[in-house]
Design an enzyme around this catalytic site. Structure first.
Site, PDB file in Angstrom:
ATOM      1  N   SER A 156     -32.455  18.082  28.311  1.00 20.14           N
ATOM      2  CA  SER A 156     -31.072  18.480  28.573  1.00 20.14           C
ATOM      3  C   SER A 156     -31.080  19.410  29.782  1.00 20.14           C
ATOM      4  O   SER A 156     -31.691  20.474  29.739  1.00 20.14           O
ATOM      5  CB  SER A 156     -30.521  19.208  27.346  1.00 20.14           C
ATOM      6  OG  SER A 156     -29.272  19.802  27.639  1.00 20.14           O
ATOM      7  N   LYS A 162     -30.151  14.088  29.739  1.00 18.23           N
ATOM      8  CA  LYS A 162     -28.802  14.562  29.399  1.00 18.23           C
ATOM      9  C   LYS A 162     -28.387  15.558  30.460  1.00 18.23           C
ATOM     10  O   LYS A 162     -29.158  16.472  30.785  1.00 18.23           O
ATOM     11  CB  LYS A 162     -28.825  15.201  28.011  1.00 18.23           C
ATOM     12  CG  LYS A 162     -27.631  16.080  27.659  1.00 18.23           C
ATOM     13  CD  LYS A 162     -27.627  16.386  26.166  1.00 18.23           C
ATOM     14  CE  LYS A 162     -27.168  17.805  25.878  1.00 18.23           C
ATOM     15  NZ  LYS A 162     -27.233  18.126  24.428  1.00 18.23           N
ATOM     16  N   LYS A 204     -25.201  18.178  31.838  1.00 15.30           N
ATOM     17  CA  LYS A 204     -24.008  18.903  31.424  1.00 15.30           C
ATOM     18  C   LYS A 204     -22.893  18.572  32.409  1.00 15.30           C
ATOM     19  O   LYS A 204     -23.133  18.483  33.625  1.00 15.30           O
ATOM     20  CB  LYS A 204     -24.284  20.410  31.421  1.00 15.30           C
ATOM     21  CG  LYS A 204     -25.346  20.839  30.407  1.00 15.30           C
ATOM     22  CD  LYS A 204     -24.849  20.744  28.975  1.00 15.30           C
ATOM     23  CE  LYS A 204     -25.865  21.314  27.994  1.00 15.30           C
ATOM     24  NZ  LYS A 204     -25.363  21.303  26.604  1.00 15.30           N
ATOM     25  N   ASP A 220     -23.025  15.863  28.396  1.00 19.47           N
ATOM     26  CA  ASP A 220     -22.559  16.805  27.366  1.00 19.47           C
ATOM     27  C   ASP A 220     -21.545  17.755  27.986  1.00 19.47           C
ATOM     28  O   ASP A 220     -21.860  18.477  28.936  1.00 19.47           O
ATOM     29  CB  ASP A 220     -23.759  17.593  26.808  1.00 19.47           C
ATOM     30  CG  ASP A 220     -23.391  18.497  25.635  1.00 19.47           C
ATOM     31  OD1 ASP A 220     -22.204  18.538  25.250  1.00 19.47           O
ATOM     32  OD2 ASP A 220     -24.311  19.163  25.111  1.00 19.47           O
ATOM     33  N   GLU A 275     -21.099  13.645  24.910  1.00 24.38           N
ATOM     34  CA  GLU A 275     -21.216  14.602  23.803  1.00 24.38           C
ATOM     35  C   GLU A 275     -20.091  15.632  23.887  1.00 24.38           C
ATOM     36  O   GLU A 275     -19.855  16.210  24.952  1.00 24.38           O
ATOM     37  CB  GLU A 275     -22.601  15.274  23.911  1.00 24.38           C
ATOM     38  CG  GLU A 275     -22.969  16.157  22.734  1.00 24.38           C
ATOM     39  CD  GLU A 275     -24.384  16.735  22.891  1.00 24.38           C
ATOM     40  OE1 GLU A 275     -25.210  16.159  23.641  1.00 24.38           O
ATOM     41  OE2 GLU A 275     -24.657  17.777  22.279  1.00 24.38           O
ATOM     42  N   ASP A 309     -21.121  17.245  18.525  1.00 22.15           N
ATOM     43  CA  ASP A 309     -22.080  18.334  18.335  1.00 22.15           C
ATOM     44  C   ASP A 309     -21.310  19.473  17.651  1.00 22.15           C
ATOM     45  O   ASP A 309     -21.256  19.532  16.418  1.00 22.15           O
ATOM     46  CB  ASP A 309     -22.665  18.727  19.712  1.00 22.15           C
ATOM     47  CG  ASP A 309     -23.566  19.960  19.694  1.00 22.15           C
ATOM     48  OD1 ASP A 309     -23.695  20.607  18.645  1.00 22.15           O
ATOM     49  OD2 ASP A 309     -24.153  20.306  20.756  1.00 22.15           O
ATOM     50  N   LYS A 332     -27.990  19.562  14.477  1.00 22.65           N
ATOM     51  CA  LYS A 332     -28.734  20.805  14.723  1.00 22.65           C
ATOM     52  C   LYS A 332     -28.721  21.591  13.420  1.00 22.65           C
ATOM     53  O   LYS A 332     -27.649  21.965  12.945  1.00 22.65           O
ATOM     54  CB  LYS A 332     -28.029  21.656  15.791  1.00 22.65           C
ATOM     55  CG  LYS A 332     -28.020  21.075  17.185  1.00 22.65           C
ATOM     56  CD  LYS A 332     -27.256  21.985  18.137  1.00 22.65           C
ATOM     57  CE  LYS A 332     -27.209  21.385  19.525  1.00 22.65           C
ATOM     58  NZ  LYS A 332     -26.309  22.139  20.422  1.00 22.65           N
ATOM     59  N   GLY A 387     -30.831  20.553  20.286  1.00 22.60           N
ATOM     60  CA  GLY A 387     -31.657  21.736  20.493  1.00 22.60           C
ATOM     61  C   GLY A 387     -30.806  22.916  20.899  1.00 22.60           C
ATOM     62  O   GLY A 387     -29.660  22.760  21.340  1.00 22.60           O
TER      63      GLY A 387
HETATM   64  O1  OSB Z   1     -24.760  21.656  23.573  1.00 23.14           O
HETATM   65  O2  OSB Z   1     -26.582  20.758  23.069  1.00 23.14           O
HETATM   66  C1  OSB Z   1     -25.972  21.738  23.478  1.00 23.14           C
HETATM   67  C2  OSB Z   1     -28.395  24.526  24.505  1.00 23.14           C
HETATM   68  C3  OSB Z   1     -27.740  25.628  24.020  1.00 23.14           C
HETATM   69  C4  OSB Z   1     -26.512  25.459  23.414  1.00 23.14           C
HETATM   70  C5  OSB Z   1     -25.943  24.192  23.283  1.00 23.14           C
HETATM   71  C6  OSB Z   1     -26.611  23.069  23.749  1.00 23.14           C
HETATM   72  C7  OSB Z   1     -27.845  23.249  24.403  1.00 23.14           C
HETATM   73  C8  OSB Z   1     -28.600  22.162  25.000  1.00 23.14           C
HETATM   74  C9  OSB Z   1     -30.081  22.361  25.183  1.00 23.14           C
HETATM   75  O3  OSB Z   1     -28.077  21.156  25.434  1.00 23.14           O
HETATM   76  C10 OSB Z   1     -30.897  21.527  24.297  1.00 23.14           C
HETATM   77  C11 OSB Z   1     -32.342  21.946  24.261  1.00 23.14           C
HETATM   78  O4  OSB Z   1     -32.706  22.839  23.460  1.00 23.14           O
HETATM   79  O5  OSB Z   1     -33.117  21.395  25.021  1.00 23.14           O
HETATM   80 MG    MG Z   2     -24.238  19.718  22.868  1.00 22.45          MG
END
Ligand code: OSB
Ligand code: MG
Length: 370
Positions: free
Chosen positions: A135, A161, A163, A188, A213, A238, A262, A290
């Site tokens: 991500s 992934k 953002k 995401d 997402e 999520d 999660k 994560g």
């Molecule tokens: O939205 O999935 C999310 C990290 C912190 C808070 C929210 C998110 C995330 C990530 C990172 O996308 C995922 C990772 O731990 O690699």
């Molecule tokens: Mg997310």
């Protein structure tokens, strides 16, 4: 087992690079480590709340309070027969899932160790390696993002992934797709859009994303249903999925076609497993999300992702994608086939390096019975 002692540690770890999402930018990861001592064993859990609000209303301070004032007193000195009991102790709180999940995780580690099983075996896992993706936070330019992606693909990550947020979406995704026409790619939004942006989001349909997402409000199911009806791309929820009941409602409303699980967001591994079981029965794909965990939280996530319904690559990257030095020995490394190996030893199956933990600890509180 009888709980003899519980320790809380507030830790802070410098991220190798800042992680930027639609809700903010993190340079350091703060978290709470929970250690539970019982029957001559110790179990470790990680509370994935951050220092600041953003992803969730929970922070390290709210979680510390909830643990100290309610959860720890309810387990200290008591006979705890199973993880279900720990989960039930947290239920009356009607929230604070990250605090509850961190404590529950320590008990999962303990009960699996007591049974002489790895956490994966104890949960019913079926895989010895789990497929993983990466991500990537928002980058200053499309070129910078493309270079980041190139690096992670070279390392072997199975899916990318990115953002997105308003202004950093259609053009950016188009540029990424031009550079990498075939890769498994997803976006995401962390709740950065409203239903009024439906046209903008449906413009993403042409880029064969695996999923989008959490495009809309962090607590919404209904409007995601309206949006999903207008998109070809599957929506993955999520933030909006807090319990197995939300998961069932979301699927029945057509609010999503995929769920990111999660443990911290849903109150623990037990609820995470319930959501997995529901989705698995219905043929709905899930993957393990994560929260930039240290190796302690990551080990629990990797065990969870070994369950049969986790068919999509998780946000479970190698230790060195996040941190210069992880808290566990050995750290998680990416296998050449784009997987992480599920630890086989008892419990979490990773050794916590106490010297490294001490170095990142900002605050320690010890709770003893009596
Ligand atoms: O939205 O999935 C999310 C990290 C912190 C808070 C929210 C998110 C995330 C990530 C990172 O996308 C995922 C990772 O731990 O690699
Ligand atoms: Mg997310």
């Amino acid at each position: 087992m009888i709980v003899e002692r519980v320790e809380l540690r507030l830790i802070r770890m410098r991220l190798k690079e800042p992680f930027e999402t639609s809700f903010g930018r993190e340079l350091d990861r703060e978290a709470i480590l929970v250690t539970v001592y019982a029957d001559g064993l110790e179990g470790w859990g990680e509370v994935v709340a951050s220092r600041d609000f953003g992803y969730s209303y929970e922070t390290t301070e709210t979680a510390w309070y909830v643990l100290r004032a309610f959860l720890i007193p309810a387990v200290l000195g008591r006979e705890i027969p199973n993880v279900e009991t720990v989960a039930r102790i947290g239920e009356p709180l009607r929230g604070h899932p990250m605090a509850r999940a961190g404590l529950e995780a320590a008990f999962w580690d303990l009960f699996a160790r007591q049974a002489g099983l790895s956490l994966s075996q104890y949960l019913g896992g079926v895989r010895d390696r789990v497929p993983v993706g990466v991500s990537i936070g928002l980058q200053p330019t499309d070129e910078a993002l493309i270079e980041k992606i190139r690096g992670y693909l070279e390392e072997g990550y199975q899916r990318i992934k990115v953002k997105i947020k308003p202004g950093r979406d259609v053009g950016m995704i188009a540029a990424v797709r031009r550079a990498f026409p075939e890769i498994p790619l997803m976006a995401d939004a962390n709740s950065a859009y409203t239903l009024e942006d439906a046209d903008r989001l449906s413009a993403l349909d042409e880029f064969q994303l695996m999923m989008i997402e959490q495009p809309l409000h962090w607590d919404d199911l209904y409007e995601h249903g309206l949006l999903q009806a207008r998109l070809r791309t599957p929506i993955c929820l999520d933030e909006s999925i807090h319990t197995v009941r939300h998961a069932r409602a979301a699927l029945e409303m057509g609010a999503c076609r995929i769920i990111n699980i999660k443990p911290g967001r849903v109150g623990g591994l037990l609820e995470a497993k319930r959501i997995h079981d529901l989705c698995h029965t219905r043929g709905v794909p899930v993957w393990c999300g994560g929260m930039l965990e240290t190796g302690i939280g990551r080990a629990a996530n990797v065990a969870l992702a070994s369950l049969p319904g986790f068919t999509l690559p998780g946000d479970l990257s190698a230790s060195d994608r996040y941190y210069y030095e992880d808290l566990i020995d050995p750290p998680f490394v990416l296998n050449p086939d784009g997987t992480l190996t599920v630890p086989k030893g008892p419990g979490l199956g990773v050794a916590v390096d106490r010297r490294k933990v001490d170095r990142v600890t900002l605050r320690l509180e010890v709770f003893r019975k009596g």
